[in-house]
Design an enzyme around this catalytic site. Structure first.
Site, PDB file in Angstrom:
ATOM      1  N   CYS A 109      11.558  56.741  -8.798  1.00 39.06           N
ATOM      2  CA  CYS A 109      12.009  56.369  -7.242  1.00 39.06           C
ATOM      3  C   CYS A 109      13.079  56.151  -6.954  1.00 39.06           C
ATOM      4  O   CYS A 109      14.317  56.403  -8.360  1.00 39.06           O
ATOM      5  CB  CYS A 109      11.689  54.709  -7.294  1.00 39.06           C
ATOM      6  SG  CYS A 109      12.179  54.333  -5.734  1.00 39.06           S
ATOM      7  N   CYS A 189       7.595  46.274  -5.422  1.00 37.88           N
ATOM      8  CA  CYS A 189       9.295  46.657  -6.075  1.00 37.88           C
ATOM      9  C   CYS A 189      10.145  45.518  -6.367  1.00 37.88           C
ATOM     10  O   CYS A 189      10.350  43.908  -5.775  1.00 37.88           O
ATOM     11  CB  CYS A 189       9.949  46.947  -4.288  1.00 37.88           C
ATOM     12  SG  CYS A 189      11.592  47.496  -4.900  1.00 37.88           S
ATOM     13  N   PHE A 332      35.342  44.325  13.249  1.00 37.33           N
ATOM     14  CA  PHE A 332      34.111  44.689  12.606  1.00 37.33           C
ATOM     15  C   PHE A 332      32.995  43.233  12.075  1.00 37.33           C
ATOM     16  O   PHE A 332      32.506  43.235  11.121  1.00 37.33           O
ATOM     17  CB  PHE A 332      33.924  46.005  11.150  1.00 37.33           C
ATOM     18  CG  PHE A 332      34.690  46.974  11.768  1.00 37.33           C
ATOM     19  CD1 PHE A 332      33.904  47.848  12.538  1.00 37.33           C
ATOM     20  CD2 PHE A 332      35.830  46.901  11.227  1.00 37.33           C
ATOM     21  CE1 PHE A 332      35.313  49.252  12.162  1.00 37.33           C
ATOM     22  CE2 PHE A 332      36.833  47.556  11.317  1.00 37.33           C
ATOM     23  CZ  PHE A 332      36.468  49.773  11.754  1.00 37.33           C
ATOM     24  N   ASN A 337      29.464  37.127  10.980  1.00 35.40           N
ATOM     25  CA  ASN A 337      29.386  36.456   8.897  1.00 35.40           C
ATOM     26  C   ASN A 337      30.344  35.879   8.107  1.00 35.40           C
ATOM     27  O   ASN A 337      30.583  35.040   7.693  1.00 35.40           O
ATOM     28  CB  ASN A 337      29.118  37.928   8.553  1.00 35.40           C
ATOM     29  CG  ASN A 337      28.322  37.459   7.499  1.00 35.40           C
ATOM     30  OD1 ASN A 337      27.318  36.419   6.871  1.00 35.40           O
ATOM     31  ND2 ASN A 337      29.822  37.748   6.404  1.00 35.40           N
ATOM     32  N   GLU A 353      33.631  44.146  18.478  1.00 38.10           N
ATOM     33  CA  GLU A 353      32.819  44.951  17.608  1.00 38.10           C
ATOM     34  C   GLU A 353      32.705  45.437  18.724  1.00 38.10           C
ATOM     35  O   GLU A 353      33.375  45.716  19.375  1.00 38.10           O
ATOM     36  CB  GLU A 353      31.188  43.742  17.865  1.00 38.10           C
ATOM     37  CG  GLU A 353      30.859  43.448  16.589  1.00 38.10           C
ATOM     38  CD  GLU A 353      30.795  44.601  15.209  1.00 38.10           C
ATOM     39  OE1 GLU A 353      30.313  46.125  16.294  1.00 38.10           O
ATOM     40  OE2 GLU A 353      30.209  44.506  14.269  1.00 38.10           O
ATOM     41  N   ASP A 379      36.875  49.808  20.796  1.00 38.98           N
ATOM     42  CA  ASP A 379      36.181  51.348  19.597  1.00 38.98           C
ATOM     43  C   ASP A 379      37.405  50.649  18.901  1.00 38.98           C
ATOM     44  O   ASP A 379      38.185  51.671  18.867  1.00 38.98           O
ATOM     45  CB  ASP A 379      35.889  52.194  20.651  1.00 38.98           C
ATOM     46  CG  ASP A 379      36.799  53.869  19.811  1.00 38.98           C
ATOM     47  OD1 ASP A 379      35.895  53.282  18.256  1.00 38.98           O
ATOM     48  OD2 ASP A 379      36.884  54.372  20.468  1.00 38.98           O
ATOM     49  N   CYS A 427      32.444  48.504   1.809  1.00 39.62           N
ATOM     50  CA  CYS A 427      30.804  48.282   0.747  1.00 39.62           C
ATOM     51  C   CYS A 427      31.475  50.135   0.693  1.00 39.62           C
ATOM     52  O   CYS A 427      30.083  51.282   0.164  1.00 39.62           O
ATOM     53  CB  CYS A 427      29.637  48.790   2.129  1.00 39.62           C
ATOM     54  SG  CYS A 427      30.250  49.993   3.416  1.00 39.62           S
TER      55      CYS A 427
END
Length: 483
Positions: A109, A189, A332, A337, A353, A379, A427
């Site tokens: 996997c 999993c 963003f 959050n 956003e 944007d 990220c």
């Protein structure tokens, strides 16, 4: 393992010591015989989790499943001009950090790539990846990065499950194999929340029972506050199979939605529309954030909470309760959050956003929780739009949580229009390092750093940097004193 929510561009694999893997033309050889086997000593770990060695000719070899310090027998499966790719066929001398993988599907996997490395060593590796990528840009961290982590198993609250039906009618349900579009059939999993993992076998049986199983493209699972949502990607509408899906959802206690159609799919709830939500804590407040199945939601709830706690802690000096109303610009912002927790601390938050629907969701979440957040659309890849945002909001704190492509357009604007404090949540450490280089060139200084182990047992890492522009901060302090 692909997540449910915001589509983020795929990362390129990277090596070590400045060597970055590039896509090569088809001058690639797949080796199967003994001539492709080599005994290698592993010198380091690449950013993507592969061992790094050099053969007798000095050529770099990336070895899947190998760890630093090990002596291995490796089988070369791909030759390139500048480096070769291989996998471990035998471990001759093992590292003390090698452990037995917790998943029986590991190695076939493609969802995880570090299960053979102890959890502690995985996290040390991720800290080193962040340090090295920043160092390549000439950026030194002020100290060891904080580690934001939780359990290594049973943490993932969302997933996209592939579905394939072969020529014999056999249903495969699971995640893609390593380096392949082939699906690895899974019954469980260990990184999924138990409530999601336990559905894999029943879901396969359900697909097998359909009249048109080939019309199912994939399945999406989302766990949110005490409920599980299943979304079926139905390539063609099939009334009888929709009835079967409704019966399955009722029997399993699931919310059920579907994307219907191939070219321009439309979303439809097949069970009564639920009020999906998740919870965050901010100090003594518990915030309830509403969401839709297509919204971006961090996969690891516990680590996400640690990131929010860290943001509030780092920014506490700038959010002094003695002088409430600190202007915060959150870009963003998603469903809120970071915006909503910051607003509970007395900050004057403007949240931005790119999606109008997401802006509406964010505004609704602010209203539901009775916190003051101004939500707007822009944007954020457009330099002029970024310049206008900075000019009109004049923030004292800027919070960035961009997709993997980063926020280069905005960071270039910050060179000319600095903000006293920037909190960058990333990220992708490579684009973070690129963007941070722009900021440091403009006089920003890295004050704090953290690595968030959002996806244990994978090479993926999230990170946080707090940067200060000392000159801008002093000017801001002077203006506040004069006022």
């Amino acid at each position: 393992m692909t997540g449910l929510g915001k589509r983020r561009p795929a990362r390129s694999r990277s090596g070590v010591s400045g060597l970055r893997e590039r896509r090569q033309p088809a001058s690639v050889e797949r080796s199967a015989g003994s001539e492709g086997r080599r005994e290698l000593v592993i010198q380091g770990l690449a950013h993507d989790g592969r061992g790094v060695a050099r053969d007798v000719d000095g050529k770099t070899v990336f070895v899947e499943g190998a760890l630093p310090g090990e002596r291995v027998q490796a089988s070369v499966h791909r030759r390139r001009k500048r480096f070769d790719e291989a996998h471990v066929s035998e471990v001759i001398a093992a590292s003390a950090s090698r452990v037995a993988p917790p998943c029986r599907h590991y190695g076939s996997c493609g969802g995880c790539d570090l299960q053979h490395l102890s959890l502690e060593a995985q996290r040390d590796h991720k800290r080193e990846v962040l340090r090295e990528l920043l160092a390549r840009q000439g950026i030194e961290l002020p100290g060891a990065s904080s580690l934001l982590a939780d359990a290594g198993e049973g943490y993932r609250r969302r997933a996209r499950i592939g579905v394939r039906v072969d020529s014999n009618g056999q249903v495969r349900l699971g995640f893609r194999a390593r380096h392949s579009h082939r699906l690895v059939d899974l019954d469980d999993c260990p990184v999924l929340l138990p409530a999601l993992s336990s559905l894999l076998r029943p879901l396969r049986e359900q697909v097998e029972s359909l009249e048109a199983p080939r019309h199912v493209g994939h399945l999406e699972l989302l766990a949110s506050d005490g409920a599980v949502t299943l979304v079926v990607r139905q390539l063609r509408e099939h009334v009888a199979d929709q009835r079967r899906w409704r019966a399955f959802a009722e029997a399993q206690g699931l919310h059920l939605g579907a994307w219907l159609g191939r070219e321009s799919p439309r979303f439809e709830w097949l069970t009564p529309p639920p009020a999906l939500h998740c919870r965050l804590t901010a100090g003594r407040r518990t915030l309830v954030l509403g969401l839709e199945p297509s919204d971006f939601l961090q996969a690891n709830e516990a680590v996400n909470q640690r990131m929010v706690d860290t943001a509030l802690s780092w920014l506490a000096p700038a959010l002094s309760p003695v002088a409430p109303g600190t202007r915060v610009l959150d870009l963003f912002a998603g469903i809120g959050n970071f915006s909503l927790p910051l607003a509970t601390q007395g900050a004057e938050v403007s949240a931005v956003e790119g999606s109008t629907a997401m802006v509406e969701r964010l505004a609704g979440n602010a209203a539901r929780n009775q916190v003051a957040v101004t939500a707007r659309q822009a944007d954020l890849n457009d330099a002029e739009a970024c310049r206008r945002l900075l000019a009109t909001t004049a923030p004292e704190v800027l919070v960035l949580d961009p997709p993997r492509s980063g926020a280069e357009a905005l960071c270039r604007q910050l060179v000319e229009h600095p903000v006293p404090w920037v909190l960058y949540i990333s990220c992708d450490p490579a684009t973070l390092a690129r963007d941070a280089a722009w900021l440091v060139s403009a006089g920003y200084v890295v004050r704090r750093s953290a690595v968030a182990d959002m996806f244990a047992h994978t090479s993926h890492l999230e990170s946080m940097l707090l940067l200060e522009h000392p000159d801008s901060a002093r000017r801001q302090q002077g203006a506040s004193t004069d006022g």
